[in-house]
Design a protein around this motif. Sequence first.
Motif, PDB file in Angstrom:
ATOM      1  N   TYR C  53       0.856  -1.193   0.000  1.00 28.83           N
ATOM      2  CA  TYR C  53       0.000   0.000   0.000  1.00 28.83           C
ATOM      3  C   TYR C  53       0.891   1.241   0.000  1.00 28.83           C
ATOM      4  O   TYR C  53       2.009   1.207   0.491  1.00 28.83           O
ATOM      5  CB  TYR C  53      -0.853   0.098   1.270  1.00 28.83           C
ATOM      6  N   GLU C  54       0.340   2.330  -0.544  1.00 37.51           N
ATOM      7  CA  GLU C  54       0.986   3.627  -0.385  1.00 37.51           C
ATOM      8  C   GLU C  54       0.241   4.366   0.735  1.00 37.51           C
ATOM      9  O   GLU C  54      -0.985   4.288   0.812  1.00 37.51           O
ATOM     10  CB  GLU C  54       0.908   4.425  -1.685  1.00 37.51           C
ATOM     11  N   PRO C  55       0.954   5.056   1.604  1.00 41.30           N
ATOM     12  CA  PRO C  55       0.279   5.715   2.720  1.00 41.30           C
ATOM     13  C   PRO C  55      -0.523   6.935   2.260  1.00 41.30           C
ATOM     14  O   PRO C  55      -0.236   7.507   1.217  1.00 41.30           O
ATOM     15  CB  PRO C  55       1.436   6.155   3.621  1.00 41.30           C
ATOM     16  N   SER C  56      -1.525   7.311   3.066  1.00 41.18           N
ATOM     17  CA  SER C  56      -2.269   8.537   2.794  1.00 41.18           C
ATOM     18  C   SER C  56      -1.418   9.744   3.159  1.00 41.18           C
ATOM     19  O   SER C  56      -1.477  10.777   2.517  1.00 41.18           O
ATOM     20  CB  SER C  56      -3.574   8.546   3.588  1.00 41.18           C
ATOM     21  N   SER C  57      -0.622   9.588   4.219  1.00 42.59           N
ATOM     22  CA  SER C  57       0.335  10.635   4.570  1.00 42.59           C
ATOM     23  C   SER C  57       1.410  10.019   5.438  1.00 42.59           C
ATOM     24  O   SER C  57       1.260   8.907   5.942  1.00 42.59           O
ATOM     25  CB  SER C  57      -0.365  11.784   5.304  1.00 42.59           C
ATOM     26  N   GLY C  58       2.499  10.770   5.607  1.00 39.86           N
ATOM     27  CA  GLY C  58       3.578  10.270   6.436  1.00 39.86           C
ATOM     28  C   GLY C  58       4.708   9.672   5.614  1.00 39.86           C
ATOM     29  O   GLY C  58       4.684   9.704   4.389  1.00 39.86           O
ATOM     30  N   ASP C  59       5.696   9.148   6.292  1.00 38.88           N
ATOM     31  CA  ASP C  59       6.907   8.702   5.616  1.00 38.88           C
ATOM     32  C   ASP C  59       7.450   7.436   6.284  1.00 38.88           C
ATOM     33  O   ASP C  59       7.232   7.202   7.474  1.00 38.88           O
ATOM     34  CB  ASP C  59       7.967   9.821   5.682  1.00 38.88           C
ATOM     35  N   VAL C  60       8.107   6.624   5.474  1.00 30.33           N
ATOM     36  CA  VAL C  60       8.848   5.472   5.994  1.00 30.33           C
ATOM     37  C   VAL C  60      10.264   5.597   5.457  1.00 30.33           C
ATOM     38  O   VAL C  60      10.462   5.756   4.256  1.00 30.33           O
ATOM     39  CB  VAL C  60       8.238   4.135   5.513  1.00 30.33           C
ATOM     40  N   ARG C  61      11.264   5.581   6.356  1.00 35.89           N
ATOM     41  CA  ARG C  61      12.642   5.728   5.896  1.00 35.89           C
ATOM     42  C   ARG C  61      13.464   4.527   6.336  1.00 35.89           C
ATOM     43  O   ARG C  61      13.333   4.044   7.454  1.00 35.89           O
ATOM     44  CB  ARG C  61      13.260   7.006   6.457  1.00 35.89           C
ATOM     45  N   LEU C  62      14.274   4.052   5.411  1.00 35.68           N
ATOM     46  CA  LEU C  62      15.179   2.954   5.730  1.00 35.68           C
ATOM     47  C   LEU C  62      16.599   3.464   5.554  1.00 35.68           C
ATOM     48  O   LEU C  62      16.956   3.925   4.466  1.00 35.68           O
ATOM     49  CB  LEU C  62      14.911   1.759   4.815  1.00 35.68           C
ATOM     50  N   GLY C  63      17.397   3.426   6.614  1.00 38.26           N
ATOM     51  CA  GLY C  63      18.760   3.942   6.555  1.00 38.26           C
ATOM     52  C   GLY C  63      18.780   5.395   6.106  1.00 38.26           C
ATOM     53  O   GLY C  63      19.676   5.807   5.374  1.00 38.26           O
ATOM     54  N   GLY C  64      17.742   6.164   6.479  1.00 29.96           N
ATOM     55  CA  GLY C  64      17.690   7.582   6.156  1.00 29.96           C
ATOM     56  C   GLY C  64      17.025   7.903   4.832  1.00 29.96           C
ATOM     57  O   GLY C  64      16.704   9.051   4.559  1.00 29.96           O
ATOM     58  N   LYS C  65      16.805   6.881   3.985  1.00 30.14           N
ATOM     59  CA  LYS C  65      16.209   7.155   2.672  1.00 30.14           C
ATOM     60  C   LYS C  65      14.726   6.810   2.685  1.00 30.14           C
ATOM     61  O   LYS C  65      14.321   5.761   3.179  1.00 30.14           O
ATOM     62  CB  LYS C  65      16.893   6.318   1.592  1.00 30.14           C
ATOM     63  N   SER C  66      13.919   7.694   2.099  1.00 24.23           N
ATOM     64  CA  SER C  66      12.479   7.458   2.098  1.00 24.23           C
ATOM     65  C   SER C  66      12.112   6.315   1.149  1.00 24.23           C
ATOM     66  O   SER C  66      12.650   6.195   0.049  1.00 24.23           O
ATOM     67  CB  SER C  66      11.743   8.721   1.660  1.00 24.23           C
ATOM     68  N   LEU C  67      11.201   5.481   1.587  1.00 28.49           N
ATOM     69  CA  LEU C  67      10.746   4.361   0.756  1.00 28.49           C
ATOM     70  C   LEU C  67       9.465   4.686   0.010  1.00 28.49           C
ATOM     71  O   LEU C  67       9.030   3.933  -0.854  1.00 28.49           O
ATOM     72  CB  LEU C  67      10.484   3.127   1.638  1.00 28.49           C
ATOM     73  N   ILE C  68       8.843   5.817   0.365  1.00 27.46           N
ATOM     74  CA  ILE C  68       7.519   6.108  -0.170  1.00 27.46           C
ATOM     75  C   ILE C  68       7.565   6.313  -1.681  1.00 27.46           C
ATOM     76  O   ILE C  68       8.467   6.955  -2.215  1.00 27.46           O
ATOM     77  CB  ILE C  68       6.940   7.367   0.518  1.00 27.46           C
ATOM     78  N   GLY C  69       6.584   5.743  -2.362  1.00 24.10           N
ATOM     79  CA  GLY C  69       6.489   5.882  -3.805  1.00 24.10           C
ATOM     80  C   GLY C  69       7.329   4.873  -4.567  1.00 24.10           C
ATOM     81  O   GLY C  69       7.277   4.815  -5.788  1.00 24.10           O
TER      82      GLY C  69
END
Lengths: 337, 290, 253
Positions: C53-69
């Motif tokens: 799923y893509e979130p409605s808002s907010g962010d997920v970061r792995l090792g400082g890099k965003s995973l969103i999109g």
Amino acid sequence: MTNMNEAVAPAQSAPIATPPALKLKADSLRRLGPVVALGLAIALVPLIAGSAYHMHMAVMIGIHAVIAISLNLLVGYAGQISLGHAGFMAIGAYGTAILSARYGWPPLLGLGVSSIAAGLLAFAVGRPILRLKGYYLAMATLGLGMIIYLVISNEVWLTGGPDGMSLSVLTVFGIELDSAGKWYWIVGAILLLTYWMARNLVDAPIGRALRALEGPDALAASAGIDISWNKVRIFAVSAALTALMGGVGALYSGFITPKSADFMQSIELILMVILGGMGSVFGAVVGAGIVTMLPQVLTSLEHYESLVYGVILILVMVFMPKGLVPTTAHLIRKFRR
Amino acid sequence: MTELLQYVITGVTVGSIYGLIALGFVLVYNSSHVINFAQGDLQMVGGMIAVAVLTAGLPLPVAVVVGTLGGAVAGFLLYKAAIEPAGDAGPLPLVVITLGAALVLRGVVELIWGRGYYSLPAFSGDEAIQFLGVTIVPQSLWVLGLTAAVVVVLTYFFNSTKTGKAILATSIDPDAATLMGINTRRMKLLCFGLGGFLGAVAGVAIAPIAFTYSMVGLMLGLKGFVAAVLGGLGNFKGAVIGGLILGVTETMMSGYGASDYKDAIAFLLILVILIFMPRGLLGASGVERV
Amino acid sequence: MSDLQVVALSKVFGGLRATDDVSFSIEAGTVNSIIGPNGAGKTTLLNLITGIYEPSSGDVRLGGKSLIGKPTHVRVGMGLGRTFQTPQICHNMSAIENVMLGSHLQLDSRLAPAALRRRSIVSADKQCRARAAELMNYVGLGRYLEESPGAMPYGALKRLEIARALAGSPKLILLDEPAAGLGAPEKAELSQLISKLSESGVTTVLVEHDMKLVMSVSKHIVVLNYGKKLAEGTPDVVRDNPEVIAAYLGRAA
């Protein structure tokens, strides 16, 4: 598509260029055994073929076998059905015929260009179409094939319509390819090469990735596989190879009609894959052999081909859904244990 | 203006044929999540049987009844001989199996009646009705009426009868349905029979205006499927509306010059719809297809 | 140093806030758990992290890099590995090939060199097989190398998935209910395996119902309820949190 041509030189020398290390002998035997056996079979057929007609059948089987191998990569390994592959075959056949007969191109150039065109078409439509699954993919590919068929049937000025089109005899290096006996060696070489390359492909990492596409998307994606890209490129390769053999078939027979693009032709191609064995390169060759010879063997039943095909499709799917070759191999393994 | 109106009227008739066939697809899909590639051939079988009965000297109403029942029997046989033995096969094997069944039906028809073109006499005469300068064949009123009647009956059947609800339960969750005491196999058998019956109703109803022949099932079946997908597969009213849209579009296209590509429209539409509108034009149904 | 950061993450389905403004961060190389009663939004959160799923808002970061999109396979390439609640295994290949599948991104997957059987491809695949065998030994499946997955017990399939995820050399591995369906001895083995994982430096995140396992292996626990973060902290802190107790007991009673 292009790798067909690139492949020619290294392919012939590769088995010699990589002498198998001692410990790999069994593995090489398993891998190269079928290729050698197929090569021997191809070499032996002309000796036992009793007539020009037998050679004609052999050429047709060879052409179909290459298509079945390429279709099997898509259907049997990657699990993506196509009910429109006759359309790609026809693009190869008509492309070659139109470019050479109407526009005076060298036939082999026409053949290459139409194969690549079929690959590009598959590439372009593949991304949206291959997102579909199951029935919807079947219907979409069927629709694509039917549109190609309708264009070929209706654009009489270009394709001759239902009356078909003639091609002149192909001459390569001063040799007139005017008989099944001569074409046999060309088709045999293409088949052997395709067989070898397909085996290599399914044994390589990309082969595993293709097999993973058959399962749930979440699985393949979680293994890092770009699902869309891998589906699309195997679709394109399979389409280009199918078009290539469609073109070869046109050059060989010298005459083509829209019938070669129709739905029944697509069904025959799928039947080869399913009957021989989904996910088996050798199975595709066996399936091509049986489906090509079936109408000849059952000459008295020639008006009932749809009944016979239908019954075979159902029986195979119900009683040996994996197809002849994998089912037989499984039985042999079971018997040995 | 009259010309346009004539095209619309003709298109509606053709479209209701597609809609009628689409209803068979939807019925079988709703009950068992199988797309029956033999649906068009069941319709052809119905038409052929009716023609045969009439040729044997029996009156038209008998031919109509026998033809439709013949379709139902073919549907039962299809389920018993091909679908049930395959067990829990996935879509790919079922595509192949129903395709195989389509070929068998076609083959059997060719075996018995050959590849000739046949037709039935119209149910209530051939005298065309003139209306606002537009010609209407009485049989097209029969087709329209039957289509509407089938939609009403099916909607009632699924919403208000115990069997209908049992079929829906079977389709939504076969395991839970079994636990509730529903014989899911019998429900699926029933649906394939009903699907065959519906197909044959379509076949018999259109035999007076369109020829019936062994190969007709393929094209009509495909168009019926296009109509069903247009309507968002799973929705009876949607299927009929999808059929009407397809019929009118086709008639307009051929009326205004592109008659060679009349048959291509359905395939273009199906590609466009599957790619851009995976839920169909009316698609409220939560069918997953991407 | 934090490895995975979830920042004000929300997912709305229709009117339902399946994930509601959830934030937490996970330290590299540790074992962590996400827990909560049924329907707390654990699976949705997992699907947001892995990209289903893509979130409605907010962010997920792995090792400082965003995973969103980014699509799932790209996230895998960035170091995210996962297993599934019910094992997702390719039944058209052997056990070891399933593990090798996990190395897909480390291997050359071009068509032409593969078709021509270029030596680089063959040798890399051989190494991949050797490594897959090591990983199978590591998770305790050494005797199943060439076995067909259909012939393997359920618990073995769950570990096969862990081996496949490890084959991708992940920085962080998400285990979706790894203990579900396992017997007591298998759970004990799993607990040892999870400890081994974190020792080898892989950040581990469990989504798990089995409290005994969660409390014994986790360094940090995030508790979800009705899509919101209810509490987080060490097992002791979480265990003594009255709201957590209420959420669980409220369900249990």
